[in-house]
Design an enzyme around this catalytic site. Sequence first.
Site, PDB file in Angstrom:
ATOM      1  N   SER A 137       0.856  -1.189   0.000  1.00 53.74           N
ATOM      2  CA  SER A 137       0.000   0.000   0.000  1.00 53.74           C
ATOM      3  C   SER A 137       0.888   1.234   0.000  1.00 53.74           C
ATOM      4  O   SER A 137       2.005   1.205   0.536  1.00 53.74           O
ATOM      5  CB  SER A 137      -0.882   0.013   1.255  1.00 53.74           C
ATOM      6  N   TYR A 150      -1.737  -1.036  10.318  1.00 54.44           N
ATOM      7  CA  TYR A 150      -1.888  -1.288   8.881  1.00 54.44           C
ATOM      8  C   TYR A 150      -0.637  -0.815   8.148  1.00 54.44           C
ATOM      9  O   TYR A 150      -0.072  -1.542   7.315  1.00 54.44           O
ATOM     10  CB  TYR A 150      -3.123  -0.577   8.349  1.00 54.44           C
TER      11      TYR A 150
END
Length: 254
Positions: A137, A150
């Site tokens: 990401s 995350y």
Amino acid sequence: MDISNRTVLLVGATSGIGLELARRFAEAGSTVIVGGRRADLLDRIAAEGFATAVRIDVTDQDSVDRARDAVLLAHPDLDTIVTMSGVMIPEDLRDPAHFGDAERTIDTNLLGTIRVIDAFTPHLIARGAGTVITVTSGIGFLPFPAMPSYAASKAGVHAYSEALRVQLAGTGVEVAELVPPAVATTPEHARINPRALALADFATEVMDLLRTEPTPHEILVRGVLMHRWAERDGTYAELVAQRSQGLAMLPSRQ
């Protein structure tokens, strides 16, 4: 890579980016297997007919092993693994109760990726050819402070991908890392984040990059370049400060 004649397993692809990429691989001519936890979504995908489906929970080693055995029995020519599974949970680090969410995030996003890769790497090495595509990401390179675990998990998958590529050198197995920015996978996502890329546009750009020979080590759509190269470009501190405004989304800070 030639995406027209692959046998591709996408794990964690029952919705969103993963499902769209599964459709694109199928449209290109590849054989597609979609793995996920939710039986209802898997049944729906199987009914559409563009892919076969297999149940897999990446946090459960037995489930991963069962899925591997089922997939390789039905598709001994499997040559491409895409690890998509992930959870994205806001956390308030001032509250020790966040730890459960942190643990779940790391177990799914990082350890789940490793479990899947470990399960299929011996098969790909034995073939002497194949591709592993990990999914990280932009947040792994430019953190969103409201989702710290995350960001940490995706940074971890990036580092793991780099090491995996080096260790598999000479085996015929290539390693690519897909780095998405914010992508509007639903109308609600588009409403919340108007800057998010449209899912169809993102998938088109990804598939075009995958067709590149040789396969890029990092699959970077234009919309993620500001994240990936923020430190190099000297914009890191400013962008993290902007993204820190997202802390207001935490219930304890509203």
